[in-house]
Scaffold this active site. Structure first.
Site, PDB file in Angstrom:
ATOM      1  CB  CYS A   1       2.827   9.913   1.105  1.00  0.00           C
ATOM      2  SG  CYS A   1       1.508   9.855   2.305  1.00  0.00           S
TER       3      CYS A   1
ATOM      4  CG  ASP B   1       0.965   4.683   3.739  1.00  0.00           C
ATOM      5  OD1 ASP B   1       1.646   5.699   3.627  1.00  0.00           O
ATOM      6  OD2 ASP B   1      -0.160   4.535   3.226  1.00  0.00           O
TER       7      ASP B   1
ATOM      8  CB  CYS C   1      -1.340   9.251   6.795  1.00  0.00           C
ATOM      9  SG  CYS C   1      -1.000   8.969   5.055  1.00  0.00           S
TER      10      CYS C   1
ATOM     11  CB  CYS D   1      -0.899   0.046   1.228  1.00  0.00           C
ATOM     12  SG  CYS D   1      -2.152  -1.217   1.208  1.00  0.00           S
TER      13      CYS D   1
END
Lengths: 144, 389
Positions: free
Chosen positions: A59, A36, A103, A34
Site C-alpha cells: 500500500c 506487503d 508497514c 497479506c
C-alpha cells in the site's frame, strides 16, 4: 485513511526505488497473501552503506516507509543502520495511521534482513548483530 | 488543477441540483415538526407523504408500504431483526442468505446467529451469482426468511430476484432484498417480483446521506427496531428527516424516469473501460458481464496493491475504490472477491470504478490512458512482478 504530507510525498516520489545488480546484501520480508512484500538491496564499502535500493509490493504506507528507510540508512554506518527502529521511520514520516504501523516494522525488518544477508556472504553469523528476523508477516497481525 | 473524475458512485453520489432545490424549503421555511398542528408542520407532513408516493410509484408499491429510515443499513437491520423476532414464535428460526452480502446484512445475520438463530450462507459462483436452485435446496422446515441482495455493491452482479421471490412466495417464506445498489439501475416491481421487503438508500441515487427506505408488503409483520414516538404509523419512531425524505422522493422520481436510456448510455462507457483496461497484461475482470449493473467496473491487476493504485489514481484526479485489505482496515481483502474465488494476492490488487450518467466519454478515455501507466509504475516498483511465471 489520513496520510501526512511526507507520506504522500514519499509515495508519489519514492527515493531509491529499483533493483541493484551487484548488491552486497539483499533482504526480503512479508508475503503477497497479506499484501506487503519489501525487498532491500545494499551496497556496502567497509562499514558504510554506500547505496540502497528498494522494491515494494504494498500500500501507500508500505512504499513510503520503504522510501524513507532507504534515505535514513544511505551513507550510514552498518552499526547505525542496525539501530534504525520502525518508530524512527514513523517519526520521520510525521506519523502513520495506526493500521499502517506494521508497514514501518516491515521496513525495519527488510533492512535487517539485507544486512543479515551481507554478513552471511562475508562468512559471519549475523544472529548476534541482527537478532531474529521475522520474514513473514505474523509479526504484523497484531497491528491491524 | 485538472478536473476530478469521480468514479466512486457506488460509494456515494453527488446531490442532484434539482434534489437540493426540492429540499431547501424544508430546511429553511417549512421547518416545523411534521407531527405539529400548525401550518409549517402540516406542510412538512404533506411533503413527506408526497415523497412516499414518489417512492411507492417507483416500486409499484402502495404508499402505506413505504417506511422512511435513516439509510440502507437501518432498513436491512430492521427487515431481518424485525421479521425474525416475530417468526421465532412460530418456530421459524432459520435464515437463508449469501456469502457476499453487504456487511449490513451479513453482520446482522451473524448477530442473529449469536442470538440463537440459524443462518445458511449460500456460496455464490465464480461469476458472482446465486441460483434459485441453491435457495430451494437450502429451504428447511424452519426457514422464515430469505435475504439476498439485488445487485452486489463491489462486482455489480444482479441476482435472479423475481425467481427467488416466486419460490419464496410459493413456500410461504418471507423474502427481503437489499436493493441499495440496484435502484435506478434495474426495473423494480415489488408485486411482479414477489418481494416482501426491500431496502434502499438515498445517497446512492443523488439524494443526501442518512435517509433510506424499507418497503414492507402489506400483511408482513415486523417488530419495531426503533421504539419511541408514533411516526411512520407507529412502526419507526423518531422525528422525520423531512428535507432528506423530500430529497429522496425527488431523486427516485428522477432516476427512474428513463432506466433503459440510462443503462444504454452508462454501460457503453463502462464496456469501453473494460475493453481498454483488459489490454493491461495479467489483469482480470471480477464478476460476470451478463447481468451486471451498468456503471460497475471491477478488475484485478497482478503484482499491484489496491490502495497504492487508488492513491496513484487520486494523484491523477481519479476517484475509485478497492477491495484491498489496506482500504478496509482489516487483514483480509474483500469478502466478496474471496467469495468468487479470488486468491488473497489477486484480491488485494482490485479496483472498483462506478460511473454514472454524468461520466463522459472524455472521462473514460482519461481513465483508460492513466490506468495502464499507474499499474505499470507500481509494477516497476514491485518485487513480485518479475517473478510471476
Amino acid at each position: 485513511m489520513l496520510y501526512s504530507e511526507k507520506v504522500l510525498d514519499h509515495f508519489a516520489n519514492p527515493r531509491n526505488v529499483g533493483d541493484m545488480k551487484d548488491a552486497d546484501g539483499i533482504g526480503e520480508v512479508g508475503n503477497a497473501k497479506c499484501g506487503d512484500i519489501m525487498r532491500m538491496y545494499l551496497k556496502i564499502d567497509g562499514d558504510v552503506i554506500t547505496d540502497v535500493k528498494f522494491q515494494t509490493f504494498g500500500c501507500g504506507a508500505a512504499i513510503a516507509t520503504s522510501s524513507m528507510a532507504t534515505e535514513m540508512i544511505k551513507g550510514a554506518k552498518i552499526e547505525d543502520a542496525l539501530k534504525l527502529s520502525n518508530k524512527a521511520v514513523v517519526e520521520a514520516l510525521d506519523g502513520l495511521p495506526p493500521a499502517k504501523i506494521h508497514c514501518s516494522v516491515l521496513a525495519e525488518q527488510a533492512i535487517k534482513a539485507a544486512l543479515a544477508d551481507y554478513f552471511k556472504k562475508q562468512g559471519i553469523d549475523p544472529t548476534p548483530f541482527v537478532g531474529d528476523i521475522n520474514t513473514e508477516c505474523e509479526a504484523c497481525h497484531g497491528c491491524h | 488543477m485538472n478536473k476530478v473524475i469521480y468514479a466512486d458512485n457506488a460509494a456515494t453520489t453527488q446531490i442532484d441540483p434539482r434534489v437540493l432545490e426540492a429540499m431547501t424549503p424544508y430546511l429553511t421555511e417549512y421547518y416545523g415538526n411534521p407531527s405539529s398542528i400548525y401550518s409549517i408542520g402540516r406542510d412538512a407532513k404533506r411533503a413527506i407523504e408526497t415523497a412516499r408516493e414518489q417512492v411507492a410509484k417507483a416500486f409499484g408499491a402502495k404508499v402505506q408500504e413505504i417506511y422512511f429510515t435513516a439509510g440502507g443499513s437501518e432498513s436491512d437491520n430492521w427487515a431481518i431483526k424485525g421479521s425474525m423476532d416475530l417468526l421465532k414464535a412460530k418456530g421459524k428460526t432459520h435464515i437463508i442468505t449469501t456469502n457476499f452480502e453487504h456487511h449490513a446484512v451479513m453482520d446482522t445475520c451473524k448477530f442473529m446467529e449469536k442470538h440463537g438463530f440459524e443462518v445458511t450462507y449460500l456460496p455464490v459462483d465464480e461469476e458472482g451469482y446465486v441460483t434459485v436452485k441453491q435457495v430451494e435446496d437450502a429451504i428447511k422446515e424452519n426457514t422464515g426468511l430469505v435475504t439476498i441482495m439485488y445487485a452486489n455493491n463491489e462486482i455489480g452482479t444482479i441476482q435472479p430476484i423475481a425467481e427467488i421471490g416466486q419460490l419464496c412466495r410459493d413456500k410461504g417464506i418471507l423474502f427481503h432484498t437489499d436493493a441499495v445498489q440496484a435502484v435506478g439501475n434495474v426495473e423494480i416491481d415489488v408485486v411482479k417480483q414477489h418481494i416482501d421487503m426491500l431496502s434502499m438508500s438515498g445517497h446512492k441515487i443523488y439524494a443526501p446521506k442518512g435517509v433510506g427506505v424499507l418497503y414492507v408488503r402489506n400483511g408482513v409483520r415486523l417488530s419495531n427496531l426503533v421504539h419511541g414516538g408514533g411516526q411512520e404509523r407507529g412502526r419507526r419512531a423518531g422525528t422525520e428527516n423531512v428535507a432528506s425524505i423530500v430529497g429522496l422522493g425527488k431523486a427516485i422520481e428522477l432516476i427512474t424516469e428513463d432506466i433503459p436510456g440510462r443503462i444504454e448510455k452508462v454501460s457503453k462507457l463502462r464496456d469501453y473501460l473494460f475493453e481498454q483496461a483488459s489490454k493491461i497484461e495479467r489483469s482480470r475482470i471480477n464478476g460476470g458481464r451478463k447481468n451486471r449493473l451498468c456503471g460497475n467496473f471491477n478488475m484485478s491487476f497482478e503484482a499491484v496493491e489496491g490502495e497504492a493504485l487508488l492513491l496513484m489514481l487520486d494523484l491523477n484526479g481519479i476517484c475509485g475504490s478497492s477491495g484491498s485489505a489496506c482500504t478496509s482496515g482489516s487483514l483480509d481483502p474483500s469478502h466478496v472477491l474471496l467469495a468468487i474465488g479470488l486468491p488473497h494476492e489477486i484480491a488485494h490488487g482490485s479496483l472498483r470504478l462506478s460511473i454514472n450518467e454524468h461520466t463522459t466519454q472524455e472521462d473514460v478515455e482519461k481513465i483508460a490512458e492513466v490506468l495502464p501507466k499507474v499499474v505499470g509504475r507500481l509494477r516497476e516498483m514491485s518485487p513480485v512482478w518479475n517473478k510471476l511465471d
